[in-house]
Design an enzyme around this catalytic site. Sequence first.
Site, PDB file in Angstrom:
ATOM      1  N   GLU A 277      -2.731  -1.307   0.277  1.00 13.08           N
ATOM      2  CA  GLU A 277      -3.739  -0.249   0.316  1.00 13.08           C
ATOM      3  C   GLU A 277      -4.117   0.307  -1.052  1.00 13.08           C
ATOM      4  OE1 GLU A 277      -0.574  -0.192   1.386  1.00 13.08           O
ATOM      5  OE2 GLU A 277       0.365   1.768   1.178  1.00 13.08           O
ATOM      6  N   HIS A 301      -5.492  -1.021   9.296  1.00 19.27           N
ATOM      7  CA  HIS A 301      -4.232  -0.504   8.764  1.00 19.27           C
ATOM      8  C   HIS A 301      -4.381  -0.074   7.306  1.00 19.27           C
ATOM      9  CE1 HIS A 301       0.259  -0.405   8.429  1.00 19.27           C
ATOM     10  NE2 HIS A 301      -0.034  -0.678   7.163  1.00 19.27           N
ATOM     11  N   GLU A 302      -4.879  -0.963   6.482  1.00 15.67           N
ATOM     12  CA  GLU A 302      -4.985  -0.623   5.047  1.00 15.67           C
ATOM     13  C   GLU A 302      -5.978   0.517   4.824  1.00 15.67           C
ATOM     14  OE1 GLU A 302      -2.559  -1.752   3.618  1.00 15.67           O
ATOM     15  OE2 GLU A 302      -2.125  -3.472   4.914  1.00 15.67           O
ATOM     16  N   HIS A 305      -4.444   3.889   5.471  1.00 14.47           N
ATOM     17  CA  HIS A 305      -3.636   4.402   4.353  1.00 14.47           C
ATOM     18  C   HIS A 305      -4.451   5.309   3.410  1.00 14.47           C
ATOM     19  CE1 HIS A 305       0.359   2.711   4.660  1.00 14.47           C
ATOM     20  NE2 HIS A 305      -0.059   1.461   4.741  1.00 14.47           N
ATOM     21  N   GLU A 324       3.968   4.515   6.471  1.00  8.37           N
ATOM     22  CA  GLU A 324       3.697   3.371   7.352  1.00  8.37           C
ATOM     23  C   GLU A 324       3.612   3.730   8.837  1.00  8.37           C
ATOM     24  OE1 GLU A 324       2.562   0.781   6.123  1.00  8.37           O
ATOM     25  OE2 GLU A 324       3.176   0.957   4.023  1.00  8.37           O
ATOM     26  N   ASP A 383      12.469  -2.298  -1.291  1.00  9.76           N
ATOM     27  CA  ASP A 383      11.765  -3.378  -0.577  1.00  9.76           C
ATOM     28  C   ASP A 383      12.587  -3.878   0.613  1.00  9.76           C
ATOM     29  OD1 ASP A 383       9.559  -3.377  -2.179  1.00  9.76           O
ATOM     30  OD2 ASP A 383      10.072  -5.188  -3.307  1.00  9.76           O
ATOM     31  N   TYR A 391       7.547   1.527  10.515  1.00 10.14           N
ATOM     32  CA  TYR A 391       6.234   1.193  11.075  1.00 10.14           C
ATOM     33  C   TYR A 391       6.129   1.574  12.556  1.00 10.14           C
ATOM     34  CZ  TYR A 391       4.950  -1.678   7.006  1.00 10.14           C
ATOM     35  OH  TYR A 391       4.611  -2.103   5.753  1.00 10.14           O
TER      36      TYR A 391
HETATM   37  N1  BES Z   1       1.917  -0.757   2.061  1.00  9.89           N
HETATM   38  C1  BES Z   1       2.207  -1.885   2.874  1.00  9.89           C
HETATM   39  C2  BES Z   1       2.851  -3.012   2.126  1.00  9.89           C
HETATM   40  C3  BES Z   1       4.180  -2.682   1.469  1.00  9.89           C
HETATM   41  C4  BES Z   1       5.040  -1.750   2.007  1.00  9.89           C
HETATM   42  C5  BES Z   1       4.536  -3.334   0.317  1.00  9.89           C
HETATM   43  C6  BES Z   1       6.233  -1.451   1.355  1.00  9.89           C
HETATM   44  C7  BES Z   1       5.731  -3.059  -0.310  1.00  9.89           C
HETATM   45  C8  BES Z   1       6.590  -2.111   0.212  1.00  9.89           C
HETATM   46  C9  BES Z   1       0.979  -2.381   3.605  1.00  9.89           C
HETATM   47  O1  BES Z   1       0.105  -1.376   3.988  1.00  9.89           O
HETATM   48  C10 BES Z   1       1.429  -3.032   4.870  1.00  9.89           C
HETATM   49  O2  BES Z   1       2.022  -2.363   5.669  1.00  9.89           O
HETATM   50  N2  BES Z   1       1.144  -4.304   5.037  1.00  9.89           N
HETATM   51  C11 BES Z   1       1.475  -5.031   6.240  1.00  9.89           C
HETATM   52  C12 BES Z   1       0.267  -5.093   7.109  1.00  9.89           C
HETATM   53  C13 BES Z   1       0.373  -4.678   8.473  1.00  9.89           C
HETATM   54  C14 BES Z   1       1.497  -3.973   9.044  1.00  9.89           C
HETATM   55  C15 BES Z   1      -0.894  -4.682   9.258  1.00  9.89           C
HETATM   56  C16 BES Z   1       1.873  -6.436   5.852  1.00  9.89           C
HETATM   57  O3  BES Z   1       1.684  -6.797   4.696  1.00  9.89           O
HETATM   58  O4  BES Z   1       2.331  -7.187   6.699  1.00  9.89           O
HETATM   59 ZN    ZN Z   2       1.035  -0.201   5.525  1.00  3.52          ZN
END
Ligand code: BES
Ligand code: ZN
Length: 616
Positions: A277, A301-302, A305, A324, A383, A391
């Site tokens: 995002e 989703h993005e 955010h 999330e 991470d 989520y």
């Molecule tokens: N912000 C996240 C990605 C992220 C979270 C990167 C924590 C590093 C640490 C992003 O918005 C996300 O949640 N992406 C998901 C998409 C989804 C749940 C629709 C992904 O990449 O799978």
């Molecule tokens: Zn996310």
Amino acid sequence: MPARNVDESSYAEPDRVRITHLGLDLTVDFSAKQLSGTATLDMGWHDDTANTLILDTRELAISKIEGGDGTGDWKPLTFELAKADAILGSKLTIHMPTADKSGQVRQVRITYATSPTASGLQWLEPSMTEGKAQPFMFSQSEAIHARSWIPLQDTPGVRFSYTAHINTPPELIALMSASSDPAASANGNTRSGHYDFSMPQQVPSYLLAIAVGDLVFRRVSDRAGVWAEPSMAPKAVAEFADTEKMIEATEALYGPYRWGRYDLLVLPPSFPFGGMENPTLTFVTPTVIVGDRSLVSLIAHELAHSWSGNLVTNASWKDIWLNEGFTVYVEGRITEEVYGHDVADMERVISQRELQKDIKPGGDIAPADQVLELPPMTGRDPDDALSAIAYIKGAWFLQFLEQRFGRDLFDPFLKSYFDHFAFRSITTDDFEAYLRSELLTKKPTAVTDAEIDAWLRKPGIPAGAIAAHSARLDAVDAARKVWLDSGTLPTADVTGKWVTQEWIDFLEGMPATLTAEQISSLDKAYHFTGTPNAEFAQRWYPLAERSGYSTARPEMAKFLQAIGRRKLIIPTYEALVKTVDGLAFANEVFAKAKPGYHPITTASVSALLAKAKPAN
Ligand code: BES
Ligand code: ZN
């Protein structure tokens, strides 16, 4: 609100001094795989006794640090770069002249260069791009990778504005998570090799982003558009045509979109996530471009955010559900508005089932991590702490509140929450206090303290949770059962109407292994092996491997080499490492795939292969 030292994932001391603005001047060197130049940090001092500025860095080569008073007069400062910690990187301590009152140094200018192995950057050879002619570079700063390309206070509790001047090879375009120089964007597309950016809003470090490549722009609406490699652009703009509708749906619920433009950048397939995002410029995997818009809830989703996360931000990674969980909840509301209740409900059911699998005894998520307010991150890479809890349990909690209070009360509450905490970084306690004063008081009998405590601080899914339900997935489950019991597959007039979510559910609900006859008859009927839909591949290849269906191996190898999105490929590696033969195959494929993987993906797959204990 005062920033507190609540973040174990950063060396910074924001109670004493906080960055208020970042000025970047960087040159992108593809042959050296290096960014080099200066970062100028404006500071606000909050502690008169402080005489050091502590920053986060990882693998940065720092050649010079100077202090300034804002008049353009720079004086050298002394500094120490500590030995690197495996998770946190190197603590950078900058000494302020003792003769001065610390408050007099208003700016520091750091001259530095990144390492070719920077964890937050990926450098792609032309062969790893769609066009095969130009190199590509992109960043992924969340959670704690911004420090590998910029020395800063790398904690979401500190927010600052930024400006940047980026020099690139003249034939390439640079983009950042900021408004860009009009000459380089939509109107002109003029490639000069010199690009200026400005993010006037206060953002946390994990939202700093940069990408450089052979990119073109296509308009979606007055404020939305798509950046992609030229050959990808037409497909991308067709897939993401509903973006403006999504923005309008979110605005109707939660108030104005506050970031100006909302553009999407389609990355090469090695992008380690589905989406990221980055403000004004969401980064997105090309694996959602499947031709029928069936995976675009990722864009919802993005986009969500832009309210939950970018506007109201978790103060540390312990509170990531505030980013999330809220975002998955809002994503569901957007999907409902734009694609209807059926699709939104199917997605809720699929994700809640995934969570149930993860939290059952022996599942992937240990009880201590099944809480929304996570324990301190000391000794842990944020991470790795990210899971379906933040989520899906997070979103489920908000759905629970919505059900208990009704949308009449809950929708205005959420809107006021985004307004109240806009451009601030908050903790779970801040949320809870606001919830108590602004929502619970409206209907004091709707929920009990014990229920709230169970959602936030107890493992598992609280007893009062109502699971999502989907009649369409019930039908899919019934069709699967008929096939498993009798061998009769659903007819083409049934499956012909299935969308991606129904196929996902069909595969997701399969037993752990199928017989040789079952797996090959499925493949013969639906051609899963070699599927262009990576959501199917993510589920099909592990099932095929567990069922000993080696026919799938060549296409499986291609899939693992073509795609670097962690979530999609990890399940297949997990299935492979269960057997000696599978582990050998996994090692072979990984050796070939690795040069194309992002450092984050490489780290996850290496760890998985290293701890593999094959059974036979
Ligand atoms: N912000 C996240 C990605 C992220 C979270 C990167 C924590 C590093 C640490 C992003 O918005 C996300 O949640 N992406 C998901 C998409 C989804 C749940 C629709 C992904 O990449 O799978
Ligand atoms: Zn996310």
